[in-house]
Design a protein around this motif. Structure first.
Motif: not given
Length: 833
Positions: A46-66
């Motif tokens: 039931h997730a909406a499937g969005l892929l937001p790159l926006f994140n203030m965390s350096y590690a999480t930003t890398h995770i989302h980009k990958y």
């Protein structure tokens, strides 16, 4: 069905399938995934499937980009279309403060190679005429992301995993974990359909696995109970609605209009995207409740909760304002399902506390976005020993055993409603506070202390005015210099020119002793061990040679040591230390380790007049010389008496001034505080908070764990050769030497804007070339300008090197300075008396 594997992944959502895929891709050819129901039957479906790159965390930003990059490759590999619509992501701003937030974020994006564009309201209207741009200041646009079909991407990863040899078994529930000393025995029960429910059968098997990974989503509480650990991962309701087709949207697309990007009106607290000619609205409203505090009911499968439209009325009306054509469109579908959260909104990824070869991947509030990158970096940790980025900020042990389900519920609900709240770098969220307080908390509060929270502890950030008539708003945050700035400036100046008192009770403290303690710590850390009564700063390394923990080691006796480390990392440090000791006892002999954090309070007194304040309190046969260099030299420890309070005094100061840390029995803290406050009056002693201390330590180039120090850089790259004893053997030494110097830590002075300082996440440039990033930032009272610490290409780590710093969407002049620009020869800190 195999009953022995190298790695067992528990949970068949997007996160679990990604982990299984990436373990196989990394070379482990004996991997199994178990799912208690069907793949994607948890929050994934039931997730909406969005892929937001926006994140203030350096590690999480890398995770989302990958993840975003990886998902685009799946169809070529598996033949399955993951349903990725690369329409971009438009994050709109109604206020200048929101645009400041985007500019602070943007420089973090640059350090992770995440592309973005700035858009004016007119540009938005020109490209997407259905959007009402009234009241907008502008937007940041990510052209490379968009949305994806969660089920499709999960199935594509599952197929890719199978192609690489992963076994995926459905309808098997894990009911028990047992560690044998070398592997896990995992008891599994076959689940069967009965009356529409999924129930356990009598069929059971035991699977042995060298490694286990749990990615159990909403079932994280059940998993924690089976493992005998605690976790703050508890779901919160998230609802979104799907409208009927919007005639204006249908006509716009029919006439060749480009699909709208995922729209985010952060100030209105929602996201919107197109869905078959209509719209999906997903709000992050107030008062969304946490669910399943103690576990998911057996009857709950791919189920939903009743929709609460009244709760999201404000967000719904805001969507109509921003997309006027949606006003007459009816609702077609609605979803209100559980999505797991953690108190800070970031997932729990890494080794489980106290357990061997047990890995957690839980608490994903943006699971689809994070799934791909989590699989990639967690596989690196498991297969290679460490990830290429520092994953400490996501470590499950950032929450200690003090954490309860009530705390998690309150903080997770807060994290949900803060998704679109302005994420000020100086924000302090109020839920579940105060909780952990030192005995002098009320005294500090009465004197104007404004508290931050670290590892549950209340810690003064700064001291502000008490008079309500001054109209000072302690809750006023900013992406520039907040209302607190002048108070912090005055506190920092007081330590440089007079004397200040800092509460450092939150420091982590461990007592390590026993016949094997000396040999163990000599192997465990990279610096020489101090002599009895002395201290040394040192580092424990990972097996990859990077910095795992920073310690101040005080040698109390021949085989007894007092270890001090960062207050935010108590469970993280304690788990690492205890496991290392257990491994080495057979080699070195008996060693005991005790976490004594809550037994000792700590005050740090520093400044040119600090010796004068203590001299009036010390009880000694020769009080006039008790604090002199001869009797109490720099980097030494003495047991002293201040009035009636026994104190383990350490002559060291994180501020770089003459000073002492006063470690004292926690039950005597109020008494000692009162004595120090009275003794400080004749010398104008000022109370000082953590923010001023952070500024001051940068003037001395003192590295901080979680900032300059971490698992992505070696102590040599942190430019700390004086704390590395290459004449001895220590854990990680060979790997550290083999790594070489990929980047080097520097201190920079910055001619920045008059109303802002760096926060420690900004990109550094040499001309037009990005050459590094800041890891800390602030203001220097000694130099009258902004200051920062960070990493640059080794050839640029030279005093006098001119660089540019990206801050608030502009480049500002910065220059690499000598290490410890304030008092480089440590003459002030060694001052005699």
């Amino acid at each position: 069905m195999k009953t022995h594997v190298k790695a067992l992944v528990v949970g068949g959502g997007a996160v679990g399938t990604s982990i299984a895929y990436h373990l196989a891709k990394a070379g482990w050819n004996d991997v199994m995934l178990l799912e208690r129901d069907e793949l994607t039957s948890g929050s994934t479906w039931h997730a909406a499937g969005l892929l937001p790159l926006f994140n203030m965390s350096y590690a999480t930003t890398h995770i989302h980009k990958y993840s975003v990059d990886f998902y685009k490759t799946l169809e070529a590999e598996t033949g399955l279309n993951a349903g990725f619509s690369v329409v971009g992501n438009l994050r709109m701003a109604q206020t200048k403060a929101r645009m400041d937030e985007y500019m602070v974020y943007a420089t973090t994006a640059e350090t992770a190679e995440v592309p973005y564009e700035w858009m004016t309201p007119a540009q938005i209207k020109d490209r997407w005429p259905l959007v009402n741009v009234e009241g907008l200041e502008g937007a940041i646009f990510h052209p490379t992301d968009g949305y994806i079909n969660p089920a499709d991407v999960t199935m594509a990863m599952a197929k890719g995993a199978r192609q690489r040899g992963v076994m995926i078994e459905r309808k098997w529930q894990v009911d028990g974990y047992e560690w044998t000393g070398s592997e896990w025995k995992v008891t599994c029960t076959k689940m069967v359909e009965k009356g529409g429910n999924l129930v356990p059968s009598e069929e059971q098997i035991v699977i042995t696995a060298e490694h286990v990974v749990t990615a159990t989503g909403n079932h994280a509480q059940r998993t924690a109970k089976l493992l005998g650990i605690k976790t703050p991962a508890i779901p919160v309701e998230h609802q979104f609605i799907v409208t009927e087709p919007d005639p204006a949207l249908v006509e716009y697309r029919k006439n060749g209009g480009a699909e709208h990007p995922v729209l985010r009106d952060a100030d209105a607290k929602w996201y919107v995207r197109e869905e078959r000619g209509g719209w999906i609205l997903g709000p992050y409203e107030l008062n969304a409740p946490a669910r399943f505090r103690f576990g998911v009911p057996d009857s709950f499968r791919a189920d939903l909760f009743p929709l609460d439209l009244e709760r999201i009325e404000e967000e719904y009306m805001s969507m109509i304002h921003r997309l006027p054509s949606s006003e007459e469109v009816g609702l077609k579908d609605d979803f209100n399902g559980p999505i797991c959260y953690t108190p800070d909104g970031n997932p729990l990824v890494g080794p489980a506390p106290g357990l061997r070869n047990m890995w957690l991947a839980e608490g994903f509030s943006f699971g689809i976005t994070a799934a791909g990158g989590t699989g990639y970096y967690l596989a690196q940790m498991m297969v290679e020993g460490e990830a290429e980025i520092d994953m400490a900020s996501l470590d499950p042990k950032r929450y200690g055993s003090w954490m309860t389900s009530e705390y998690a519920v309150k903080k997770n609900e807060e994290a949900y409603e803060h998704v679109f709240i302005l994420h000020h770098p100086d924000e302090e969220r109020p839920a579940a506070r105060p909780l952990r307080t030192a005995p002098v908390y009320d005294r500090q509060k009465a004197l104007g202390a404004q508290f931050g929270q670290v590892n549950g502890w209340e810690r003064p950030n700064y001291y502000g005015p008490l008079d309500a008539d001054d109209n000072f708003d302690h809750d006023a945050r900013s992406f520039r210099r907040g209302g607190w700035w002048q108070h912090v400036h005055d506190e920092a100046k007081a330590i440089r020119e007079g004397v200040g008192l800092i509460d450092a009770t939150a420091f982590t403290k461990h007592l390590v002793k026993g016949p094997g303690a000396t040999a163990f710590l000599d192997w465990f850390t990279c610096n020489k061990l101090p002599k009895t009564g002395r201290i040394n700063l040192t580092y424990a390394l990972t097996d990859k040679g990077t910095t795992r923990t920073e310690y101040t080691i005080v040698r109390l006796a021949e085989n007894e040591y007092y270890l001090i480390s960062a207050g935010a990392w108590t469970a993280y440090d304690g788990d690492f230390l205890q496991k290392a000791i257990e491994d080495k006892i057979p080699e070195f002999g008996w060693i005991s380790c005790h976490d004594v954090t809550t037994q000792w309070g700590v005050f740090a007194i520093a400044g040119p007049k600090s010796r004068d304040v203590l001299a009036s309190l010390i009880r000694d046969a020769e009080p006039e010389t008790a604090l002199s260099n001869k009797r109490f030299p720099w980097l030494s420890m003495r047991d002293i008496e201040l009035g009636m309070c026994p104190v383990r005094a350490i002559r060291v100061a994180y501020t770089g001034e003459l000073g002492w840390e006063l470690h004292h029995p926690i039950e005597m803290q109020a008494y000692l505080w009162d004595q120090l406050m009275e003794a400080g009056k004749p010398h104008g002693m000022k109370l000082v908070g953590a923010r001023a201390q952070n500024w001051l330590r940068q003037e001395k180039s003192y590295r901080a764990f979680g900032h300059e120090l971490g698992r992505d850089a070696t102590p040599a790259e942190a430019d700390l050769p004086r704390f590395i004893d290459l004449s001895k053997e220590f854990n990680g030494k060979e790997a550290m030497e083999a790594t070489g110097i990929r980047a080097k830590c520097v201190t920079v002075l910055i001619d920045g804007p008059e109303d802002a300082d760096p926060w420690g996440r900004e990109a550094l440039y040499d001309g037009d070339t990005k050459v590094g990033r800041l890891t800390s930032g602030g203001y220097s009272v000694a130099f009258g300008k902004s200051i920062g610490m960070g990493y640059v290409s080794p050839e640029l780590a030279v005093p006098g090197q001119k660089l540019k710093l990206k801050m608030l969407n502009q480049l500002w002049d910065a220059v690499v300075t000598e290490d410890s620009p304030y008092d480089p020869k440590n003459e002030v800190i060694r001052k005699d008396g």
